[in-house]
Design an enzyme around this catalytic site. Sequence first.
Site, PDB file in Angstrom:
ATOM      1  N   ASP A  61       5.855  -4.496  27.084  1.00 21.07           N
ATOM      2  CA  ASP A  61       6.411  -3.822  25.914  1.00 21.07           C
ATOM      3  C   ASP A  61       7.920  -3.969  25.808  1.00 21.07           C
ATOM      4  OD1 ASP A  61       3.804  -2.850  25.364  1.00 21.07           O
ATOM      5  OD2 ASP A  61       4.122  -1.260  26.831  1.00 21.07           O
ATOM      6  N   LYS A 101       8.759  -8.718  23.408  1.00 16.89           N
ATOM      7  CA  LYS A 101       8.603 -10.187  23.440  1.00 16.89           C
ATOM      8  C   LYS A 101       8.195 -10.745  22.081  1.00 16.89           C
ATOM      9  CE  LYS A 101       5.664  -9.734  26.891  1.00 16.89           C
ATOM     10  NZ  LYS A 101       5.907  -8.327  27.213  1.00 16.89           N
ATOM     11  N   ASN A 103      -5.145  -6.740  25.621  1.00 17.04           N
ATOM     12  CA  ASN A 103      -4.434  -5.583  26.184  1.00 17.04           C
ATOM     13  C   ASN A 103      -2.988  -5.613  25.689  1.00 17.04           C
ATOM     14  OD1 ASN A 103      -4.099  -7.940  27.678  1.00 17.04           O
ATOM     15  ND2 ASN A 103      -4.104  -6.948  29.671  1.00 17.04           N
ATOM     16  N   GLY A 108       0.131  -6.109  22.945  1.00 13.58           N
ATOM     17  CA  GLY A 108       0.392  -5.807  21.541  1.00 13.58           C
ATOM     18  C   GLY A 108       1.803  -6.262  21.223  1.00 13.58           C
ATOM     19  N   HIS A 109       1.925  -7.312  20.434  1.00  8.42           N
ATOM     20  CA  HIS A 109       3.244  -7.861  20.118  1.00  8.42           C
ATOM     21  C   HIS A 109       3.596  -7.548  18.663  1.00  8.42           C
ATOM     22  CE1 HIS A 109       2.923 -10.985  23.605  1.00  8.42           C
ATOM     23  NE2 HIS A 109       3.123  -9.747  24.016  1.00  8.42           N
ATOM     24  N   THR A 114      -6.068  -0.493  29.540  1.00 12.61           N
ATOM     25  CA  THR A 114      -6.149  -0.394  28.082  1.00 12.61           C
ATOM     26  C   THR A 114      -7.601  -0.294  27.613  1.00 12.61           C
ATOM     27  OG1 THR A 114      -6.173  -2.797  27.868  1.00 12.61           O
ATOM     28  CG2 THR A 114      -4.014  -1.726  27.753  1.00 12.61           C
ATOM     29  N   GLN A 172       2.322  -8.772  28.742  1.00 11.00           N
ATOM     30  CA  GLN A 172       2.601  -7.755  29.770  1.00 11.00           C
ATOM     31  C   GLN A 172       3.963  -8.040  30.431  1.00 11.00           C
ATOM     32  OE1 GLN A 172      -0.872  -9.176  29.920  1.00 11.00           O
ATOM     33  NE2 GLN A 172      -1.203  -7.601  28.405  1.00 11.00           N
ATOM     34  N   THR A 226      -2.023  -5.386  35.873  1.00 13.82           N
ATOM     35  CA  THR A 226      -3.071  -5.988  35.073  1.00 13.82           C
ATOM     36  C   THR A 226      -3.734  -7.081  35.926  1.00 13.82           C
ATOM     37  OG1 THR A 226      -3.602  -6.877  32.889  1.00 13.82           O
ATOM     38  CG2 THR A 226      -1.569  -7.698  33.916  1.00 13.82           C
ATOM     39  N   THR A 252      -3.021   0.774  22.226  1.00 16.80           N
ATOM     40  CA  THR A 252      -3.810   1.989  22.455  1.00 16.80           C
ATOM     41  C   THR A 252      -3.214   3.225  21.789  1.00 16.80           C
ATOM     42  OG1 THR A 252      -2.571   2.432  24.462  1.00 16.80           O
ATOM     43  CG2 THR A 252      -4.599   1.157  24.716  1.00 16.80           C
ATOM     44  N   GLY A 285      17.527  -4.448  16.660  1.00 15.46           N
ATOM     45  CA  GLY A 285      16.608  -3.844  15.689  1.00 15.46           C
ATOM     46  C   GLY A 285      15.318  -4.638  15.674  1.00 15.46           C
TER      47      GLY A 285
HETATM   48  P1  IMP Z   1      -5.391  -3.674  31.732  1.00 11.97           P
HETATM   49  O1  IMP Z   1      -4.524  -4.859  31.572  1.00 11.97           O
HETATM   50  O2  IMP Z   1      -5.999  -3.186  30.436  1.00 11.97           O
HETATM   51  O3  IMP Z   1      -6.430  -3.866  32.798  1.00 11.97           O
HETATM   52  O4  IMP Z   1      -4.477  -2.455  32.235  1.00 11.97           O
HETATM   53  C1  IMP Z   1      -3.856  -2.455  33.520  1.00 11.97           C
HETATM   54  C2  IMP Z   1      -2.462  -1.830  33.439  1.00 11.97           C
HETATM   55  O5  IMP Z   1      -1.619  -2.685  32.679  1.00 11.97           O
HETATM   56  C3  IMP Z   1      -2.426  -0.473  32.729  1.00 11.97           C
HETATM   57  O6  IMP Z   1      -1.406   0.296  33.337  1.00 11.97           O
HETATM   58  C4  IMP Z   1      -2.025  -0.829  31.312  1.00 11.97           C
HETATM   59  O7  IMP Z   1      -1.390   0.234  30.658  1.00 11.97           O
HETATM   60  C5  IMP Z   1      -1.047  -1.962  31.586  1.00 11.97           C
HETATM   61  N1  IMP Z   1      -0.939  -2.893  30.462  1.00 11.97           N
HETATM   62  C6  IMP Z   1      -1.808  -3.846  30.085  1.00 11.97           C
HETATM   63  N2  IMP Z   1      -1.352  -4.522  29.028  1.00 11.97           N
HETATM   64  C7  IMP Z   1      -0.153  -3.992  28.720  1.00 11.97           C
HETATM   65  C8  IMP Z   1       0.835  -4.298  27.735  1.00 11.97           C
HETATM   66  O8  IMP Z   1       0.712  -5.222  26.926  1.00 11.97           O
HETATM   67  N3  IMP Z   1       1.947  -3.524  27.767  1.00 11.97           N
HETATM   68  C9  IMP Z   1       2.143  -2.548  28.662  1.00 11.97           C
HETATM   69  N4  IMP Z   1       1.264  -2.237  29.615  1.00 11.97           N
HETATM   70  C10 IMP Z   1       0.120  -2.958  29.638  1.00 11.97           C
END
Ligand code: IMP
Length: 429
Positions: free
Chosen positions: A13, A16, A38, A40-41, A128, A223, A238, A300, A414
């Site tokens: 987050d 990117k 998982n 979100g850009h 997620t 990530q 992750t 999420t 911004g």
């Molecule tokens: P997973 O990737 O859904 O298995 O989640 C594993 C961990 O990575 C959790 O703490 C998620 O909140 C974190 N996570 C996964 N994708 C993102 C992302 O794009 N941004 C921030 N945290 C992420």
Amino acid sequence: MPAFAVIGAQWGDEGKGKVIDFLAGKASVVARYSGGNNAGHTVINDSGSFGFHLVPSGICWPHTRNIIGNGVVVDPDVLLKEIADLKRAGLNVDGLAISERAHIVMPYHVLLDKLEENRKGAGALGTTGRGIGPAYIDKVARTGIRMGELLNPEELAMRLPDIVNHKNEVLTRIYGASPVSIDTILSKIQAWAPKLAPFIKQVEYIVEDSLTRGENVILEGAQGALLDIDHGTYPYVTSSSPTVGGALTGLGIPPRAFGGVIGVFKAYCTRVGGGPYPTELNNEIGEHIRNKGKEFGVTTGRPRRTGWFDAVAGRYSARVNGFDSIVLTRLDILDGLNPIKICVGYELDGHRIDRFPLEGGALERCVAIYEELEGWPGTTFGITRDRDLPKKAMAYVKRIEALVGAPVEIISTGPKRHETIVVNDIFQK
Ligand code: IMP
């Protein structure tokens, strides 16, 4: 052969999406190398406002080829929805290409992700819930299904019963859940296949050809380094490799193709989900940053945990990835705060340490040691030239640069594409 990896340097987050959309103006290819939906850009430009989960963030540029690499896990329903949304916004997605070797996130992966988190109870990781971990488990267990198999649905239909029967054993016997129906999954595959087939390609050659022509290729990370399966804060990570190694294996390109490794840092820290976080602010400053920065997950909607910039973690991230450049985002969110703190060391079991601890559990016991910097007057929001930044804001940037050990070449002030300061042209280095 200049490939530029754009890597999340913290816990994801970092912004990117915006950075890649900006840099893609000078690139022929944007290729995503890891993770799944998982991620979100967020991208905001003249074409509109988008929240991408799988489609690479260069898609808004007509000249840029966008690629989903073999290191990514793809939920076809999510991807098809994104493609449909983009078309509705008037963008051309015909050039999108998906590696035939990318693994598919199947409906049972999503179920298993949620069931496993429930089973863990208080010890849940806070995933997620998008099936990412279980999809990578199957990849490593060699029981995954790859995108290329959608091109031959009859053969896949023959392989499917064995895979689904095994999943149903796990679902019913271990988790006491209902089994999934092979027919339902088959009909999903039959629906996905014709829609996705035009996009499924040998993307490695598209990337290679572009690099051979000497064009700029952006390797899009997802990530962040501290969520890396090997180098992150295991087990609160992750299931993929957001660090630079993942860019090589997730696209099948050689190290000599690299023109630069770019670390994207937020001017403070955030983290979603469980896990240690020495600079976390459980107070009104943290709340202020969360509200002002709209720090809620794109995927999420979960509130992100906010905290001061952690230079110990930042230095570690720079070491693991070998950052040539830093892009610093969201500087404007710190406008008006005084003092601003940076974590420059940790106290661990009564001793000061300056290196990120690698032993599992140690980070939980670390207490941040801070340096205080004066805040700056006025706002940095939307500034586009470094000489227009308040002196104290520039001092903050320079301090991060010195502590992390790489130059800050771009500052984002911004969310929109043009709200950007280019200190040095990354492509010209
Ligand atoms: P997973 O990737 O859904 O298995 O989640 C594993 C961990 O990575 C959790 O703490 C998620 O909140 C974190 N996570 C996964 N994708 C993102 C992302 O794009 N941004 C921030 N945290 C992420």
